[in-house]
Every structure is written in C-alpha cells, then in structure tokens.
Scaffold this motif. Sequence first.
Motif, short mmCIF file in Angstrom:
data_model
loop_
_atom_site.label_atom_id
_atom_site.label_comp_id
_atom_site.label_asym_id
_atom_site.label_seq_id
_atom_site.Cartn_x
_atom_site.Cartn_y
_atom_site.Cartn_z
N PHE A 187 -33.48 1.42 -17.62
CA PHE A 187 -34.00 2.75 -17.34
C PHE A 187 -34.38 3.45 -18.64
O PHE A 187 -33.63 3.45 -19.60
CB PHE A 187 -32.99 3.61 -16.59
N GLU A 188 -35.55 4.05 -18.65
CA GLU A 188 -35.98 4.82 -19.82
C GLU A 188 -35.54 6.27 -19.72
O GLU A 188 -35.55 6.98 -20.71
CB GLU A 188 -37.49 4.73 -19.97
N MET A 189 -35.18 6.69 -18.52
CA MET A 189 -34.75 8.07 -18.31
C MET A 189 -33.38 8.07 -17.65
O MET A 189 -33.10 7.23 -16.81
CB MET A 189 -35.74 8.82 -17.40
N THR A 224 -40.30 6.19 -11.84
CA THR A 224 -40.28 7.22 -12.87
C THR A 224 -39.16 6.98 -13.85
O THR A 224 -39.33 7.09 -15.06
CB THR A 224 -40.15 8.63 -12.23
N GLN A 225 -37.99 6.62 -13.34
CA GLN A 225 -36.85 6.36 -14.20
C GLN A 225 -37.10 5.14 -15.09
O GLN A 225 -36.57 5.06 -16.20
CB GLN A 225 -35.58 6.18 -13.38
N LEU A 226 -37.94 4.24 -14.65
CA LEU A 226 -38.29 3.07 -15.45
C LEU A 226 -39.40 3.37 -16.46
O LEU A 226 -39.80 2.50 -17.21
CB LEU A 226 -38.70 1.91 -14.54
N GLY A 227 -39.90 4.61 -16.44
CA GLY A 227 -40.89 5.03 -17.43
C GLY A 227 -42.33 4.92 -16.98
O GLY A 227 -43.24 5.07 -17.79
N ILE A 228 -42.57 4.68 -15.70
CA ILE A 228 -43.94 4.60 -15.19
C ILE A 228 -44.51 6.01 -15.07
O ILE A 228 -43.87 6.91 -14.53
CB ILE A 228 -43.97 3.90 -13.80
N LYS A 229 -45.71 6.20 -15.59
CA LYS A 229 -46.35 7.51 -15.61
C LYS A 229 -47.45 7.58 -14.55
O LYS A 229 -47.96 6.58 -14.10
CB LYS A 229 -46.97 7.78 -16.99
N GLY A 230 -47.83 8.80 -14.21
CA GLY A 230 -48.96 9.02 -13.30
C GLY A 230 -48.66 8.70 -11.86
O GLY A 230 -49.54 8.30 -11.12
#
Length: 131
Positions: free
Chosen positions: A31-33, A120-126
């Motif tokens: 997780f990035e977040m 989103t928690q994995l850092g995917i944007k948009g």
Amino acid sequence: MKPSIRPLAIITVSIFGFLIILTQYANKSNFEMTAREVHKEIIKTNYVLNDTEISKLKNSALIDIREPEQYIISHDPKAINIPLSSLLDKEYQEFWHKDQPKILQSNDPVKAHGAWMLLTQLGIKGLFVNE
C-alpha cells in the motif's frame, strides 16, 4: 539455572526472537497510502460521478467490475470488463497506471467503492465511481 529450566528458557527466548523477526516483516505492505490517508482522500475528493459528469471527462475508461457471467448478460457497450476478483492481476497493471480517468461501475455500489478504495490505497490515480 537448573538443568530442567534451561530447555524451557531456550524455547521461550527462541519463540520471543522469532516473534520479533516476524513483526519486522509483518508491517511491510504494497500500500502506498495508509488507511488514514485514504480516509482524508475520501473526504477531500468527490470521486463519485453521475452520468452527466462522466460524459464531460475526456478519454475516460469505463470499467465494469462485475464477474463475466453478469457482464455478458447486460453492460454498457463502452465498458470493459475487469472483474473485481481480477483487479490486481498482472495483466491489468499497465492499464491501471495509464494517465486517464477510470470510472468503476457495478450493480453493487459497495463493491465499486471498495474497489476504488483498494486501488487508491495502492496508489492508482484518476479513479472514479459511477453513481
């Protein structure tokens, strides 16, 4: 130390050492977040869009996260099917990192919001969810 206590002490120290080593690796994740950061993102971002708002997005991808059996029965002709159970498969990694709006939809809003939160928690944007 008495001879009968020595094996028990060795076992206890070994287990304690193993647990310390295990906890060093247990905190690692992809997780990035953190959960708190995702919560802040949910509060500050309007990630839920209606059809009118979606039509204003340029070059967007509509992703139907239902299983293929449900997708085949009825789906938006513009939608691609990436089942919830396959979201993190390697074959989709490049797609998720494309710089384009991605709208998640499902007949179950809980699943769509859950997919948004995970990605989103994995850092995917948009990412957005179709209302």
